[in-house]
Motif scaffolding. Structure first.
Motif, PDB file in Angstrom:
ATOM      1  N   LEU A   1       0.923  -1.267   0.090  1.00  0.00           N
ATOM      2  CA  LEU A   1       0.075   0.025  -0.030  1.00  0.00           C
ATOM      3  C   LEU A   1       0.794   1.347  -0.039  1.00  0.00           C
ATOM      4  CD1 LEU A   1      -2.964  -0.622   2.514  1.00  0.00           C
ATOM      5  CD2 LEU A   1      -2.899  -0.398  -0.085  1.00  0.00           C
ATOM      6  N   VAL A   2       2.054   1.175   0.635  1.00  0.00           N
ATOM      7  CA  VAL A   2       2.882   2.266   0.748  1.00  0.00           C
ATOM      8  C   VAL A   2       4.146   2.084  -0.003  1.00  0.00           C
ATOM      9  CG1 VAL A   2       3.768   3.999   2.345  1.00  0.00           C
ATOM     10  CG2 VAL A   2       1.809   2.981   2.850  1.00  0.00           C
ATOM     11  N   GLY A   3       4.902   3.227  -0.709  1.00  0.00           N
ATOM     12  CA  GLY A   3       5.981   3.010  -1.397  1.00  0.00           C
ATOM     13  C   GLY A   3       7.169   3.412  -0.678  1.00  0.00           C
ATOM     14  N   GLU A   4       8.320   2.589  -0.793  1.00  0.00           N
ATOM     15  CA  GLU A   4       9.520   2.951   0.001  1.00  0.00           C
ATOM     16  C   GLU A   4      10.033   4.254  -0.399  1.00  0.00           C
ATOM     17  OE1 GLU A   4      13.990   1.128   1.055  1.00  0.00           O
ATOM     18  OE2 GLU A   4      12.800  -0.027  -0.213  1.00  0.00           O
ATOM     19  N   ARG A   5      10.029   4.767  -1.639  1.00  0.00           N
ATOM     20  CA  ARG A   5      10.446   5.907  -2.210  1.00  0.00           C
ATOM     21  C   ARG A   5       9.591   7.044  -1.530  1.00  0.00           C
ATOM     22  NH1 ARG A   5      15.302   4.574  -3.822  1.00  0.00           N
ATOM     23  NH2 ARG A   5      15.504   3.790  -5.951  1.00  0.00           N
TER      24      ARG A   5
ATOM     25  N   ARG B   1      -3.321  -4.814   9.625  1.00  0.00           N
ATOM     26  CA  ARG B   1      -3.048  -3.767   8.654  1.00  0.00           C
ATOM     27  C   ARG B   1      -2.987  -2.290   9.094  1.00  0.00           C
ATOM     28  NH1 ARG B   1      -5.842  -4.197   3.063  1.00  0.00           N
ATOM     29  NH2 ARG B   1      -4.728  -6.072   3.029  1.00  0.00           N
ATOM     30  N   ILE B   2      -4.225  -2.014   9.849  1.00  0.00           N
ATOM     31  CA  ILE B   2      -4.277  -0.715  10.438  1.00  0.00           C
ATOM     32  C   ILE B   2      -3.450  -0.504  11.579  1.00  0.00           C
ATOM     33  CG2 ILE B   2      -6.078   0.620  12.084  1.00  0.00           C
ATOM     34  CD1 ILE B   2      -8.199  -0.700  10.794  1.00  0.00           C
ATOM     35  N   LYS B   3      -2.934  -1.597  12.122  1.00  0.00           N
ATOM     36  CA  LYS B   3      -1.840  -1.432  13.380  1.00  0.00           C
ATOM     37  C   LYS B   3      -0.511  -0.964  12.511  1.00  0.00           C
ATOM     38  CE  LYS B   3       0.631  -3.868  16.905  1.00  0.00           C
ATOM     39  NZ  LYS B   3       0.299  -4.994  17.559  1.00  0.00           N
ATOM     40  N   ASP B   4      -0.194  -1.641  11.507  1.00  0.00           N
ATOM     41  CA  ASP B   4       0.793  -1.547  10.709  1.00  0.00           C
ATOM     42  C   ASP B   4       1.010  -0.105  10.138  1.00  0.00           C
ATOM     43  OD1 ASP B   4       2.118  -3.732  11.278  1.00  0.00           O
ATOM     44  OD2 ASP B   4       1.130  -4.762   9.523  1.00  0.00           O
ATOM     45  N   LEU B   5      -0.160   0.335   9.495  1.00  0.00           N
ATOM     46  CA  LEU B   5      -0.463   1.886   8.988  1.00  0.00           C
ATOM     47  C   LEU B   5      -0.203   2.917  10.154  1.00  0.00           C
ATOM     48  CD1 LEU B   5      -3.311   1.276   6.746  1.00  0.00           C
ATOM     49  CD2 LEU B   5      -0.990   1.807   5.923  1.00  0.00           C
ATOM     50  N   ARG B   6      -0.765   2.829  11.207  1.00  0.00           N
ATOM     51  CA  ARG B   6      -0.397   3.480  12.277  1.00  0.00           C
ATOM     52  C   ARG B   6       0.896   3.755  12.853  1.00  0.00           C
ATOM     53  NH1 ARG B   6      -4.900   5.703  14.284  1.00  0.00           N
ATOM     54  NH2 ARG B   6      -7.213   4.857  14.195  1.00  0.00           N
ATOM     55  N   ARG B   7       1.643   2.525  13.067  1.00  0.00           N
ATOM     56  CA  ARG B   7       2.993   2.671  13.295  1.00  0.00           C
ATOM     57  C   ARG B   7       3.688   3.191  11.970  1.00  0.00           C
ATOM     58  NH1 ARG B   7       3.748  -2.551  12.896  1.00  0.00           N
ATOM     59  NH2 ARG B   7       3.336  -3.031  14.860  1.00  0.00           N
ATOM     60  N   LEU B   8       3.591   2.959  11.069  1.00  0.00           N
ATOM     61  CA  LEU B   8       4.223   3.960   9.836  1.00  0.00           C
ATOM     62  C   LEU B   8       3.999   5.171   9.873  1.00  0.00           C
ATOM     63  CD1 LEU B   8       6.156   3.365   7.300  1.00  0.00           C
ATOM     64  CD2 LEU B   8       3.935   3.204   6.131  1.00  0.00           C
ATOM     65  N   LYS B   9       2.719   5.604  10.158  1.00  0.00           N
ATOM     66  CA  LYS B   9       2.320   6.942  10.347  1.00  0.00           C
ATOM     67  C   LYS B   9       3.141   7.742  11.601  1.00  0.00           C
ATOM     68  CE  LYS B   9      -1.374  10.366  11.015  1.00  0.00           C
ATOM     69  NZ  LYS B   9      -2.653  10.711  11.196  1.00  0.00           N
ATOM     70  N   ASP B  10       3.339   6.998  12.704  1.00  0.00           N
ATOM     71  CA  ASP B  10       4.080   7.535  13.737  1.00  0.00           C
ATOM     72  C   ASP B  10       5.520   7.608  13.312  1.00  0.00           C
ATOM     73  OD1 ASP B  10       1.794   7.427  15.377  1.00  0.00           O
ATOM     74  OD2 ASP B  10       2.015   5.783  16.210  1.00  0.00           O
ATOM     75  N   ASP B  11       6.114   6.719  12.644  1.00  0.00           N
ATOM     76  CA  ASP B  11       7.503   6.755  12.267  1.00  0.00           C
ATOM     77  C   ASP B  11       7.889   7.861  11.395  1.00  0.00           C
ATOM     78  OD1 ASP B  11       7.998   4.538  13.746  1.00  0.00           O
ATOM     79  OD2 ASP B  11       8.064   3.078  12.003  1.00  0.00           O
ATOM     80  N   CYS B  12       6.802   7.992  10.447  1.00  0.00           N
ATOM     81  CA  CYS B  12       6.955   9.537   9.416  1.00  0.00           C
ATOM     82  C   CYS B  12       6.911  10.626  10.383  1.00  0.00           C
ATOM     83  CB  CYS B  12       6.026   9.351   8.546  1.00  0.00           C
ATOM     84  SG  CYS B  12       6.170   7.827   7.323  1.00  0.00           S
ATOM     85  N   ALA B  13       6.081  10.520  11.193  1.00  0.00           N
ATOM     86  CA  ALA B  13       5.801  11.977  12.005  1.00  0.00           C
ATOM     87  C   ALA B  13       7.220  12.052  13.204  1.00  0.00           C
ATOM     88  CB  ALA B  13       4.690  11.782  12.801  1.00  0.00           C
ATOM     89  N   GLY B  14       7.741  10.956  13.434  1.00  0.00           N
ATOM     90  CA  GLY B  14       8.835  11.343  14.357  1.00  0.00           C
ATOM     91  C   GLY B  14      10.124  11.656  13.378  1.00  0.00           C
TER      92      GLY B  14
END
Length: 232
Positions: A171-175, A219-232
């Motif tokens: 769902l999300v690209g590394e780039r 999936r929702i848990k992974d998306l939230r984790r990824l969003k937190d990582d991006c915000a950090g």
């Protein structure tokens, strides 16, 4: 001629070169803008219907660039066989169809310096194909237009491609993460909301529904984790 944000992003992502083809050209706007900006010398407008090609011819004439354009009638990338082309655009069609068109004419794809791909639906299907196939992802970008997100890929064929990390079932690209795309937090939040909306409507009266619940929850848990990582 004012381009939509989606089409303007395609123009911005295409590197300067000599010849670019637009597969499924519709109105020909991308090629016309590339010519107006002097990013290309020749544009090849290709479509499998006469109507869009006639519109592209009319628009090119009105913009004063028709002399720098060619118009071909046919299906997918097969219209480029034997032509000197540096890059191709496949935009506005589904991710499944885009994948199938690439796979069908890999011999043409191999001869191109790059492809700009912008699926209208199922971008995760296309990303999975690209990530696991003979392609290197040069760039990815998000576009928001009329409250909808679109994803664009700049790729090239490569015998030894750089392998990209898979995030949340493609769902999300590394780039997107590497580039710190400014739209990524909002994009992730939308994916979270979509997952939660589906989850809320699930009727857990079957084993398959319970499995779906587990998949969506993870999936929702992974998306939230990824969003937190991006915000950090």
């Amino acid at each position: 001629m004012d381009l939509s944000p989606r089409l303007m992003k395609i123009v911005d992502m295409i590197p300067p070169t000599d010849v670019v083809a637009d597969i499924g050209t519709d109105h020909g706007y991308v090629l016309i803008e590339l010519l107006r900006q002097n990013k290309i010398k020749t544009g090849i407008a290709s479509d499998n219907k006469v109507g869009p090609l006639d519109k592209a011819k009319m628009n090119a004439a009105e913009a004063g660039v028709k002399v720098n354009m060619q118009f071909t009638l046919g299906n997918g990338l097969e219209t480029l066989k034997g032509l000197p082309v540096n890059g191709a655009v496949l935009a506005g069609m589904g991710g499944v169809l885009t994948r199938d068109l690439l796979e069908k004419d890999l011999s043409v794809v191999k001869e191109l310096d790059f492809l700009l791909l912008q699926p209208a639906q199922n971008p995760e299907v296309l990303r999975e194909y690209l990530y696991n196939g003979p392609f290197t992802i040069l760039d990815e970008a998000l576009i928001r237009e009329e409250r909808r997100f679109y994803e664009a890929f700049l790729v090239c064929y490569c015998d030894h491609p750089e392998k990209m990390a898979e995030y949340v079932n493609y769902l999300v690209g590394e780039r997107l993460i590497q580039n710190q795309d400014p739209l990524l937090p909002d994009f992730l939040e939308e994916k979270i909301r979509e997952g939660e909306a589906i989850l809320a409507k699930l009727e857990l009266n079957s084993e398959s529904a319970q499995i779906r619940q587990q998949v969506l929850t993870a999936r929702i848990k992974d998306l939230r984790r990824l969003k937190d990582d991006c915000a950090g």
